[in-house]
Enzyme design. Structure first.
Site, PDB file in Angstrom:
ATOM      1  N   LYS A   1       0.842  -1.204   0.000  1.00  0.00           N
ATOM      2  CA  LYS A   1       0.000   0.000   0.000  1.00  0.00           C
ATOM      3  C   LYS A   1       0.875   1.251   0.000  1.00  0.00           C
ATOM      4  O   LYS A   1       1.881   1.330   0.714  1.00  0.00           O
ATOM      5  CB  LYS A   1      -0.916  -0.012   1.222  1.00  0.00           C
TER       6      LYS A   1
ATOM      7  N   SER B   1      -9.349   2.896   2.531  1.00  0.00           N
ATOM      8  CA  SER B   1      -8.302   3.466   1.708  1.00  0.00           C
ATOM      9  C   SER B   1      -7.362   2.426   1.087  1.00  0.00           C
ATOM     10  O   SER B   1      -6.493   2.785   0.274  1.00  0.00           O
ATOM     11  CB  SER B   1      -7.466   4.460   2.535  1.00  0.00           C
TER      12      SER B   1
ATOM     13  N   SER C   1     -10.210   0.966   6.697  1.00  0.00           N
ATOM     14  CA  SER C   1      -9.522   0.946   5.412  1.00  0.00           C
ATOM     15  C   SER C   1      -9.100  -0.430   4.910  1.00  0.00           C
ATOM     16  O   SER C   1      -8.767  -0.580   3.740  1.00  0.00           O
ATOM     17  CB  SER C   1      -8.291   1.858   5.465  1.00  0.00           C
TER      18      SER C   1
END
Length: 473
Positions: free
Chosen positions: A83, A158, A182
């Site tokens: 990520k 996210s 997220s």
């Protein structure tokens, strides 16, 4: 040899076949790079992809280790993209912000270092909203990531790039962060599994200042594969005073157990939040699965009084502490919601923080009392179905106004404030074919138990085996 396409085989199976030389790491790498080449341009999930000319020699070096009989890590030869909020040594890390478009870290986040040591090969980064702000993955640097079940919809966030990459067979495993949902939100929107571990399960050495709620955790297409990645990420580190003592290897295998008599609290809306009827219908249809597993399922939820103000306060505190300097040097380059969240944090007073501390202590006491007689809490992961990718955040749910970009994430952020492990597992689909996730929450520190019941649910339903059209057309 399985007839399933290589890129959709389980991470465990791929690692085992690489280790037994039934597959080469180079063959696996080529397959995933070809899938990325074929699919990524349509969904925009993986960014800063490393060249094949760099990756294939690394895979070949991994094959030489196998041939030499060297000890192999549990992720040996598996591709992974990290990520874009996490530090990756020698690989651009932008945090989804134009302010960091050329930032190349000289060190890894701790869990990234562990993933490398376990044998995984980092092929790039996965897309995220700017500084992870919001459960909708888009930013000015790379653009929006699209839902592979419907390209007109959002994938959530996210950790949206990670969820889409998994759903599309572009990665066998993925990582993410979770402050207010997220890991769980995009897993729900993309029909994969996302796990928020207990705080301290995956130690953090570079946590954002003031971040009291964020965790690192794994995502995968199955609970078994998720546990495999968790085993590499987890484990104590004396440099993080919150780290938990269990070794990561304790999570290598998901425990098998009976759930006969296990008490499950079932909640449609945590007693306080609006939920779209389509989400409620899909989740309620799965309630009988827990009864079939032998669970004692009752309608109940803890008292979440004060949780909304608590989360907003703690989130704002963290954003202000971490991003104040970025606001001062590049306000015009930051999206409005990031600016707003930082400014909210800068307005906080000592009295605000004292009130938050009291609210959190009272909430934790009520949660402990509630879970003392109930082993799990089950509820919808997200209150809405995936919405239009052009919409930054829903302004209302069932006629209830959402006043900030955070409000619609309440079914996840309230759980974050519990301090409990929580997983989103595929639960079914809306009549229009959009995925819906079910959130299973356990007692603090009881991560293995949450994985066990999620795996039992997954095996009973097989919802996760439904592939998005974008990945197979």
């Amino acid at each position: 040899m399985s007839s399933e396409p290589l890129v959709f085989r389980s991470a465990r199976a791929l690692a085992a076949k690489i280790g037994s030389r039934d597959l080469s790491a180079e063959e696996v790498m080529r397959a995933f790079l070809e899938q990325i080449e074929r699919i990524n341009g349509r969904v925009n999930a993986i960014v800063s992809v490393r060249p094949a000319a760099d990756l294939l020699p690394k895979a070949s070096a991994g094959d030489r280790k196998v041939a030499a009989g060297e000890a192999l890590g549990p992720l040996h030869g598996l591709p992974i993209a990290i990520k874009d909020l996490s530090l990756t040594r020698g690989l651009r890390t932008t945090f989804g912000s134009t302010l960091y478009r050329n930032f190349v870290p000289t060190s890894d986040d701790l869990y990234v270092e562990r993933v490398r040591r376990a044998g995984a090969i980092i092929i790039g980064k996965t897309n995220t909203p700017e500084f992870g702000a919001g459960s909708q993955t888009f930013n000015a640097l790379f653009g929006a990531t699209r839902n592979p079940y419907d390209l007109t919809k959002t994938c959530g966030g996210s950790s949206g790039g990670a969820a889409v990459a998994l759903a599309c067979g572009m990665l066998p495993i993925a990582d993410g962060t979770d402050l207010g949902g997220s890991l769980r939100n995009p897993a729900s929107f993309c029909n994969v599994v996302g796990f928020r571990p207990s705080p301290g399960r995956v130690p953090r050495l570079h946590a954002r200042p003031g971040d009291r709620l964020g965790v690192h955790g794994p995502m995968a297409r199955s609970v078994d594969d998720l546990a495999l990645l968790l085993s590499a990420m987890a484990g104590p580190d004396a440099r993080d005073p919150l780290s938990l003592p269990e070794l990561g290897s304790a999570f290598r295998e998901v425990p098998q157990r009976s759930f006969a008599g296990a008490r499950v609290a079932w909640s449609e809306r945590l007693g306080r939040y609006p939920v779209e009827p389509a989400v409620t219908a899909v989740c309620n249809a799965a309630r009988s699965v827990f009864t079939t597993l032998g669970c004692d399922v009752v309608d109940a939820e803890p008292d979440f009084e004060g949780v909304d103000e608590l989360f907003q306060t703690l989130r704002a505190e963290g954003y202000a502490a971490a991003l104040r300097a970025d606001l001062e040097r590049g306000r015009a380059q930051l999206k409005d919601t990031v600016v707003w969240n930082v400014e909210q944090g800068l307005k906080l007073t000592p009295a605000d923080m004292t009130r938050a501390a009291r609210t959190q202590a009272a909430l934790e006491a009520r949660i402990d009392e509630f879970l003392a007689t109930r082993e799990f809490l089950v509820l919808p992961t997200v209150q809405v179905l995936p919405f239009a990718v052009e919409v930054e955040w829903p302004r209302e749910i069932e006629g209830v106004a959402m006043h900030t970009y955070i409000d619609w994430m309440a079914s996840c952020y309230a759980i974050s404030c519990m301090g409990s492990p929580a997983i989103s597992v595929p639960c079914g689909f809306s009549p229009g074919g959009l995925p819906v996730g079910l959130q299973i929450v356990g007692r603090r520190g009881c991560d293995a138990e949450v994985l066990a019941i999620a795996r039992a649910f997954e095996q009973a339903t097989q919802f996760a085996r439904r592939r998005p059209p974008i990945a197979i057309d």
